[in-house]
Design a protein around this motif. Structure first.
Motif, PDB file in Angstrom:
ATOM      1  N   VAL A 161      -6.512 -11.602  -5.538  1.00 27.50           N
ATOM      2  CA  VAL A 161      -6.740 -10.573  -6.318  1.00 27.50           C
ATOM      3  C   VAL A 161      -8.002  -9.866  -5.690  1.00 27.50           C
ATOM      4  CG1 VAL A 161      -8.276 -10.587  -8.426  1.00 27.50           C
ATOM      5  CG2 VAL A 161      -6.418 -12.315  -8.160  1.00 27.50           C
ATOM      6  N   MET A 162      -9.054 -10.667  -4.878  1.00 30.12           N
ATOM      7  CA  MET A 162     -10.007  -9.982  -4.234  1.00 30.12           C
ATOM      8  C   MET A 162      -9.486  -8.953  -3.211  1.00 30.12           C
ATOM      9  SD  MET A 162     -12.743 -10.316  -5.896  1.00 30.12           S
ATOM     10  CE  MET A 162     -13.917  -9.454  -4.764  1.00 30.12           C
ATOM     11  N   LEU A 163      -8.648  -9.343  -2.562  1.00 30.75           N
ATOM     12  CA  LEU A 163      -7.961  -8.388  -1.835  1.00 30.75           C
ATOM     13  C   LEU A 163      -7.429  -7.017  -2.110  1.00 30.75           C
ATOM     14  CD1 LEU A 163      -6.800  -7.483   1.191  1.00 30.75           C
ATOM     15  CD2 LEU A 163      -4.692  -8.958   0.924  1.00 30.75           C
ATOM     16  N   GLY A 164      -6.639  -7.340  -3.422  1.00 37.47           N
ATOM     17  CA  GLY A 164      -6.322  -6.021  -3.956  1.00 37.47           C
ATOM     18  C   GLY A 164      -7.500  -4.945  -4.679  1.00 37.47           C
ATOM     19  N   PHE A 190       0.750  -1.192   0.009  1.00 30.81           N
ATOM     20  CA  PHE A 190      -0.058   0.179   0.040  1.00 30.81           C
ATOM     21  C   PHE A 190       0.858   1.302  -0.075  1.00 30.81           C
ATOM     22  CE2 PHE A 190      -2.306   3.414   2.230  1.00 30.81           C
ATOM     23  CZ  PHE A 190      -3.429   3.326   1.510  1.00 30.81           C
ATOM     24  N   LYS A 191       2.085   1.361   0.889  1.00 32.77           N
ATOM     25  CA  LYS A 191       2.628   2.216   0.825  1.00 32.77           C
ATOM     26  C   LYS A 191       3.368   2.556  -0.503  1.00 32.77           C
ATOM     27  CE  LYS A 191       7.005   4.257   3.328  1.00 32.77           C
ATOM     28  NZ  LYS A 191       7.998   3.859   4.307  1.00 32.77           N
ATOM     29  N   ALA A 192       3.838   1.461  -1.239  1.00 36.15           N
ATOM     30  CA  ALA A 192       4.475   1.667  -2.526  1.00 36.15           C
ATOM     31  C   ALA A 192       3.501   2.505  -3.493  1.00 36.15           C
ATOM     32  CB  ALA A 192       4.909   0.465  -3.187  1.00 36.15           C
ATOM     33  N   SER A 193       2.177   1.943  -3.496  1.00 31.15           N
ATOM     34  CA  SER A 193       1.170   2.545  -4.431  1.00 31.15           C
ATOM     35  C   SER A 193       0.927   4.034  -4.066  1.00 31.15           C
ATOM     36  CB  SER A 193      -0.184   1.755  -4.423  1.00 31.15           C
ATOM     37  OG  SER A 193       0.325   0.399  -4.998  1.00 31.15           O
ATOM     38  N   LEU A 224      -2.585   4.099 -11.888  1.00 35.17           N
ATOM     39  CA  LEU A 224      -1.568   3.619 -11.124  1.00 35.17           C
ATOM     40  C   LEU A 224      -1.590   2.134 -11.059  1.00 35.17           C
ATOM     41  CD1 LEU A 224       0.519   3.523  -8.787  1.00 35.17           C
ATOM     42  CD2 LEU A 224      -1.559   3.696  -7.107  1.00 35.17           C
ATOM     43  N   VAL A 225      -2.976   1.604 -10.787  1.00 40.02           N
ATOM     44  CA  VAL A 225      -3.150   0.202 -10.716  1.00 40.02           C
ATOM     45  C   VAL A 225      -2.560  -0.666 -11.907  1.00 40.02           C
ATOM     46  CG1 VAL A 225      -4.715  -1.554 -10.344  1.00 40.02           C
ATOM     47  CG2 VAL A 225      -4.972   0.426  -8.937  1.00 40.02           C
ATOM     48  N   ALA A 226      -3.252  -0.113 -13.047  1.00 40.09           N
ATOM     49  CA  ALA A 226      -3.065  -0.698 -14.371  1.00 40.09           C
ATOM     50  C   ALA A 226      -1.331  -0.742 -14.518  1.00 40.09           C
ATOM     51  CB  ALA A 226      -3.698   0.170 -15.424  1.00 40.09           C
ATOM     52  N   VAL A 255      -2.713  -7.671  -7.555  1.00 40.29           N
ATOM     53  CA  VAL A 255      -3.729  -8.346  -8.252  1.00 40.29           C
ATOM     54  C   VAL A 255      -3.103  -9.124  -9.482  1.00 40.29           C
ATOM     55  CG1 VAL A 255      -5.666  -7.733  -9.639  1.00 40.29           C
ATOM     56  CG2 VAL A 255      -5.381  -6.281  -7.562  1.00 40.29           C
ATOM     57  N   SER A 256      -2.085  -8.660 -10.127  1.00 35.53           N
ATOM     58  CA  SER A 256      -1.779  -9.198 -11.206  1.00 35.53           C
ATOM     59  C   SER A 256      -0.798 -10.603 -10.805  1.00 35.53           C
ATOM     60  CB  SER A 256      -0.634  -8.377 -11.736  1.00 35.53           C
ATOM     61  OG  SER A 256       0.212  -9.153 -12.959  1.00 35.53           O
ATOM     62  N   MET A 257      -0.091 -10.671  -9.746  1.00 34.10           N
ATOM     63  CA  MET A 257       0.621 -12.047  -9.151  1.00 34.10           C
ATOM     64  C   MET A 257      -0.639 -12.907  -8.475  1.00 34.10           C
ATOM     65  SD  MET A 257       3.700 -11.608  -9.811  1.00 34.10           S
ATOM     66  CE  MET A 257       4.176 -13.145  -8.807  1.00 34.10           C
ATOM     67  N   GLY A 258      -1.560 -12.384  -7.944  1.00 40.94           N
ATOM     68  CA  GLY A 258      -2.585 -13.080  -7.581  1.00 40.94           C
ATOM     69  C   GLY A 258      -3.411 -13.967  -8.813  1.00 40.94           C
ATOM     70  N   GLY A 259      -3.521 -13.226  -9.882  1.00 41.91           N
ATOM     71  CA  GLY A 259      -4.019 -14.029 -11.207  1.00 41.91           C
ATOM     72  C   GLY A 259      -3.180 -14.887 -11.757  1.00 41.91           C
TER      73      GLY A 259
END
Length: 251
Positions: free
Chosen positions: A219-222, A57-60, A191-193, A207-211
């Motif tokens: 993924v849902m957590l993200g 979260f801090k990185a984002s 940012l997310v994309a 999200v990407s790694m979870g997928g």
């Protein structure tokens, strides 16, 4: 009872209703396909236990703040200039239309080729995504100011700087706040994309790694973090800005 009804807001129902729909939909498919809310909560605890959740979260957040702040400052100056000067507006308007028509994520591969994978490339994507919509919104707010207000200030001897400070800025504050709202949402999406394409940490990377590994709870957590962050920014920042400037505008 009547006092409770008078204080009741339908907004209180939104989140519980969403959770109910989520549970009903998730109950019809296996958990590895669409997890239940408690599965996502367990995943959040797992990430939070070793500090990884805060790190992502801090990185984002650092990328969002950097790109959005630069875009807001540039849009305020450019939107004010185009709103006040017709010739400059005619020069810049085609560029605004051109850049707004290009999806911001389309710039991500180019920025990553030029600047490499890292902070600067993602911040630049955020900047492009947020600046042009904010510029157009601020420009429209400046143009919407009534000529009677401007003439009244000039008749009292106001110079250009005083007009900008005491007429244009207070009268355009609703448009500026709207621009910030629009720009923040565009910046957050970009940012997310961008993180999903070329980052080694962040919510989009989660999200990407979870997928990629088939972890639907991650993924849902993200996704929940993305939505919750945007909602908090709306409630705690932009609404308070509106409350702050309303009194100023009346003055």
């Amino acid at each position: 009872m009547q006092s409770f009804i008078s204080r009741f807001s339908w907004s209180w129902v939104s989140i519980p209703l969403l959770l109910l729909i989520w549970c009903l939909c998730a109950g019809r498919v296996p958990a590895y396909v669409f997890p239940q809310p408690w599965d996502v909560a367990q995943e959040a605890l797992r990430w939070a236990s070793n500090g990884s959740l805060l790190q992502q979260f801090k990185a984002s957040l650092l990328r969002e703040v950097g790109g959005f702040s630069a875009a807001a400052l540039a849009a305020l100056m450019l939107g004010t200039a185009t709103g006040l000067c017709k010739g400059f507006r005619d020069l810049v308007s085609p560029l605004n239309g051109l850049f707004m028509a290009i999806p911001p994520i389309a710039w991500a591969p180019l920025t990553m080729i030029v600047f490499g994978l890292g902070y600067l490339s993602i911040v630049l994507v955020i900047f492009i995504a947020a600046m042009f919509p904010m510029t157009v919104t601020i420009q429209d707010g400046i143009q919407a100011i009534r000529n009677t207000e401007i003439r009244a200030a000039r008749s009292l001897g106001a110079n250009r700087l005083q007009l900008l400070r005491h007429v244009y800025l207070p009268a355009s504050l609703p448009a500026i706040t709207t621009a910030l709202r629009v720009g923040f949402s565009q910046a957050w999406r970009a940012l997310v994309a961008a993180e999903m394409i070329g980052a080694s940490q962040g919510i989009g990377w989660m999200v990407s790694m979870g997928g990629q590994v088939g972890n639907s709870s991650q993924v849902m957590l993200g996704i929940v973090l993305i939505g919750l962050s945007a909602w908090l920014a709306e409630s705690m920042v932009f609404r308070r800005l509106e409350q702050h400037y309303q009194h100023w505008r009346v003055q």
